[in-house]
Design an enzyme around this catalytic site. Structure first.
Site, PDB file in Angstrom:
ATOM      1  N   ASP A  96      76.265 -51.146 -38.575  1.00 19.55           N
ATOM      2  CA  ASP A  96      76.650 -51.199 -40.152  1.00 19.55           C
ATOM      3  C   ASP A  96      75.342 -51.776 -41.023  1.00 19.55           C
ATOM      4  OD1 ASP A  96      78.768 -51.304 -41.876  1.00 19.55           O
ATOM      5  OD2 ASP A  96      78.188 -53.408 -42.339  1.00 19.55           O
ATOM      6  N   GLU A 127      68.145 -50.889 -20.737  1.00 23.61           N
ATOM      7  CA  GLU A 127      68.184 -51.642 -19.402  1.00 23.61           C
ATOM      8  C   GLU A 127      69.625 -50.973 -18.709  1.00 23.61           C
ATOM      9  OE1 GLU A 127      68.875 -56.033 -19.291  1.00 23.61           O
ATOM     10  OE2 GLU A 127      67.116 -56.204 -20.602  1.00 23.61           O
TER      11      GLU A 127
HETATM   12  C1  GLC Z   1      79.049 -50.732 -44.669  1.00 19.43           C
HETATM   13  C2  GLC Z   1      80.638 -50.239 -44.246  1.00 19.43           C
HETATM   14  C3  GLC Z   1      81.322 -50.643 -45.329  1.00 19.43           C
HETATM   15  C4  GLC Z   1      81.256 -51.929 -45.627  1.00 19.43           C
HETATM   16  C5  GLC Z   1      79.963 -52.342 -45.734  1.00 19.43           C
HETATM   17  C6  GLC Z   1      79.757 -53.914 -45.619  1.00 19.43           C
HETATM   18  O1  GLC Z   1      78.595 -49.911 -45.591  1.00 19.43           O
HETATM   19  O2  GLC Z   1      80.641 -48.789 -44.049  1.00 19.43           O
HETATM   20  O3  GLC Z   1      82.752 -50.165 -45.019  1.00 19.43           O
HETATM   21  O4  GLC Z   1      82.248 -52.227 -46.779  1.00 19.43           O
HETATM   22  O5  GLC Z   1      79.095 -51.867 -44.804  1.00 19.43           O
HETATM   23  O6  GLC Z   1      80.080 -54.328 -44.411  1.00 19.43           O
END
Ligand code: GLC
Length: 549
Positions: free
Chosen positions: A213, A279
Site C-alpha cells: 500500500d 530467501e
Molecule cells: C491506499 C489504499 C486506500 C487507502 C490508502 C491509505 O491508497 O488503496 O484504500 O485508503 O492507501 O491506506
C-alpha cells in the site's frame, strides 16, 4: 492441481502473467452470519474463484483495525480482526487456496499505522522527545499553525495536534491520509525491523505475495519543507480520474515533488525486502501501489526492488482507440527496460467501477466488457476487482450511508469510494442477495435492482459478463507473443496481434466497422457482446473481439 504440483511440473514464474482477483473481505461473502464478509466466507467461495479462471487472490486488509479507513488503518499487522476471523482461519484459507491451485497475496500497509496501534498509543503517552515518538513524525510549532503546508490525500491538513495531559496544545503528528492513520518514520530502525518481522510472519504462513500500500510514500522530506503549491497539490491529490490531459500531467508532477512521494531512499528499503522474499522458495512476490509517472515506474520493479508495479492506466483511460493504443504502449515501455511484465487493472476499491466510469447504463456495460476483452489479451498480469466480473456499477448511496473518510474530511465535496465497495450479490432477487444469512442490514446498502447481476443469475445466462470473464480469463493463459499494433485505417478502431494469427480489435466509435474487408478469413473466437457466430463481418460500436486471421 494444487500449487506444489504445478510449481514442480514447470518453471513458469506464476506472477509474470497471473490474473489476480482482489477480495475486499468486508464485502465479499459472509461465512458466519453476522452480515460482514470474512475469511471463512472467502474460503467458501474458492471453487467460484478457481472456476472463474484467476490464478491468485489478493486480500485487502483483514488485520485488527478500528476501521476508520476500512482496515487500511492497521492496529496489528500480524493479526486478524475478530470481525474477519482468526489467524487459524487465515492459515486455513491459505492452505485451501493452494489446494485449489490459487496463490494468496496479502496487503501490507507500511506507510502508516492505526491510531490504535500500540506504538502510537505509547508515543502519545511517552511525550515529546521520547524514543516512542521518534517512530512517527511529531513536530512542535510556535504558533497555532501546522508545522508546514502539507495536505492530506483525504482532504484537510496532513497534521493533527495532540493535547498534553494538562490540556494544553501539544505536538503535531503527520498523517498523509486520515488523522486516524499516523505516518511512521522510516528513518527509525524500529520501523524497518518490525516490517521485516511482518514480511516473514506472512511468508512463513505460506502467502505467495504482497500488495504494498502507498509503496511510493514511506520516505518523507525530513526537513519538512513547505510546498510551493499546496492548493494545486490538494487538487492533484484528489482521488479523481486522470483523463490523460496536460492538466493531469501537471498534477502528477506536483505529487511527484510533494515531499512525501517517490523519494530515492525508498529503494534501500525495498532492497532489504527483496532479499527476504528471495530467501523463500516458490517465487514469492510483491506488487507496489505506487502512483508515479511512467519514467519512474521501473524503479519499483528490479532484481533489487519489488516485482511488479500496478499499471493504473486502464483505470483512467479514455474511451478512444488512439488514446488506448498510446496508453498500452506507454504502460508496456515503462517496465520494458527492466524486463518486467506490465500489469493491468480496470478497477479497484479506490476508483469508480469501470461500468460507471465508462458512461454507465447499457453503454457503460458494453464498454466495460470490451475493455476487459482488450485487457485480458495483453501480456503481463491482470488484476480483477471483486464484482467487476459481474459488471456491477457503482451503487448510488445516500450520503447518510457513506463511510469513506474522504467523504467526511472533504465535508461531502467528494463522495468518496463507497460506491464500489458494496457487498457482492450472490443469489436471489432482493438484498442481501445471498451475501449473508443475517437479517441485519449490510454495512453499505445494496441496490434494489441487482437481481440480474447476481452470480447465480449470470451463471445461467450464456451472454453474461461473468461468462465472458470465465472464457477470457481461462483463454488468456494460452495467448503468447509480443503485441504488434495493426493500422485499422480508422481512428476509432484499435487492433493488435499476438502469436499464431491471434488478433484483438476494439471499436470505440459510433458506427460498425467492417472486419471482413480487412481480414477476409477472420474467425472470431470471443466477442465482448457474446454474440459469436454470423457477425464476423462487422464489429459493432463499443465492442471488442478476439479473432484469428
Ligand atoms: C491506499 C489504499 C486506500 C487507502 C490508502 C491509505 O491508497 O488503496 O484504500 O485508503 O492507501 O491506506
Amino acid at each position: 492441481m494444487g500449487i506444489d504440483q504445478r510449481t514442480q511440473s514447470d518453471h513458469h514464474i506464476w506472477w509474470h502473467n497471473a490474473a489476480v482477483y482482489q477480495v475486499y473481505p468486508r464485502s465479499f461473502f459472509d461465512g458466519n452470519g453476522d452480515a460482514l464478509g470474512d475469511l471463512v466466507g472467502v474460503q467458501n467461495k474458492l471453487p467460484y474463484l478457481a472456476a472463474l479462471g484467476v490464478d491468485a487472490i489478493w486480500l485487502s486488509p483483514f488485520y485488527p483495525s478500528p476501521q476508520h479507513d476500512s482496515g487500511y488503518d492497521v492496529a496489528d499487522p500480524r493479526g486478524v480482526d475478530p470481525m474477519y476471523g482468526t489467524l487459524q482461519d487465515a492459515q486455513s484459507l491459505i492452505n485451501a487456496a493452494h489446494d485449489h491451485g490459487l496463490r494468496i497475496m496479502v496487503d501490507l500497509v507500511p506507510n502508516h499505522v492505526s491510531q490504535d496501534h500500540p506504538w502510537f498509543q505509547a508515543a502519545l503517552a511517552a511525550g515529546p522527545g521520547s524514543p516512542e515518538r521518534a517512530r512517527f513524525h511529531f513536530l512542535d510549532t510556535h504558533s497555532d499553525e501546522p508545522p508546514n503546508n502539507w495536505v492530506s490525500l483525504f482532504g484537510g491538513p496532513a497534521w493533527t495536534r495532540t493535547t498534553n495531559p494538562d490540556g494544553t496544545p501539544g505536538q503535531w503528528y503527520l498523517h498523509v491520509f486520515d488523522s486516524s492513520q499516523p505516518d511512521v518514520n522510516w528513518t527509525n530502525p524500529d520501523v524497518a525491523e518490525d516490517w521485516i518481522r511482518t514480511l516473514r510472519f506472512w511468508l512463513d504462513m505460506g502467502v505467495d505475495g504482497f500488495r504494498v500500500d502507498v509503496a511510493h510514500g514511506l520516505v518523507k522530506d525530513m526537513n519538512y519543507s513547505d510546498l510551493p503549491d499546496p492548493v494545486g497539490l490538494t487538487e492533484a491529490l484528489r482521488f479523481d480520474l486522470d483523463d490523460g490531459s496536460p492538466e493531469m500531467a501537471a498534477k502528477r508532477l506536483l505529487i511527484e515533488n510533494s515531499g512525501f512521494f517517490d523519494r530515492d531512499e525508498l529503494q534501500d528499503i525495498y532492497a532489504t525486502w527483496r532479499a527476504v522474499l528471495d530467501e523463500y522458495a516458490g517465487d514469492r512476490m510483491a506488487v507496489s501501489e505506487a502512483w508515479v509517472p511512467p519514467h519512474r515506474a521501473s524503479r519499483y520493479v528490479s532484481p533489487t526492488s519489488l516485482h511488479q508495479i500496478f499499471g493504473f492506466d486502464f483505470l483512467v483511460v479514455a474511451w478512444d482507440a488512439e488514446i488506448m493504443q498510446g496508453t498500452i504502449l506507454k504502460a508496456m515501455s515503462a517496465v520494458a527496460d527492466v524486463n518486467a511484465p506490465p500489469t493491468w487493472a480496470l478497477s479497484n476499491h479506490d476508483s469508480p467501477r469501470v461500468v460507471t466510469r465508462l458512461g454507465g447504463g447499457e453503454v457503460g456495460q458494453a464498454r466495460a466488457r470490451a475493455l476487459a476483452v482488450v485487457a485480458h489479451a495483453l501480456p503481463g498480469a491482470m488484476y480483477v476487482f471483486q464484482g467487476e466480473e459481474l459488471g456491477l456499477a457503482d451503487a448510488d448511496l445516500p450520503d447518510s450511508a457513506r463511510q469513506d473518510p474522504v467523504f467526511s474530511r472533504t465535508k461531502g465535496a467528494q463522495k468518496g469510494r463507497d460506491g464500489a465497495r458494496v457487498p457482492l450479490p450472490w443469489s436471489g432477487a432482493a438484498p442481501p442477495y445471498g451475501f449473508t444469512e443475517s437479517t441485519t442490514n449490510t454495512w453499505l446498502p445494496q441496490p434494489d435492482d441487482w437481481a440480474q447481476v447476481t452470480v447465480e443469475a449470470e451463471l445461467s445466462d450464456p451472454r453474461s459478463i461473468l461468462n465472458l470473464y470465465r472464457t477470457t480469463l481461462h483463454e488468456r493463459r494460452a495467448v503468447t507473443g509480443p503485441v504488434t499494433f495493426v493500422d485499422s485505417g480508422s481512428e476509432n478502431v484499435m487492433i493488435f496481434s499476438r502469436d499464431s494469427g491471434f488478433h484483438v480489435a476494439v471499436n470505440t466509435g459510433s458506427t460498425p466497422w467492417d472486419i471482413g474487408a480487412m481480414f477476409p478469413n477472420c474467425s472470431v473466437m470471443v466477442s465482448s457482446d457474446m454474440q459469436v457466430g454470423g457477425k464476423e463481418e462487422s464489429l459493432p460500436p463499443n465492442c471488442a473481439v478476439w479473432f484469428i486471421a
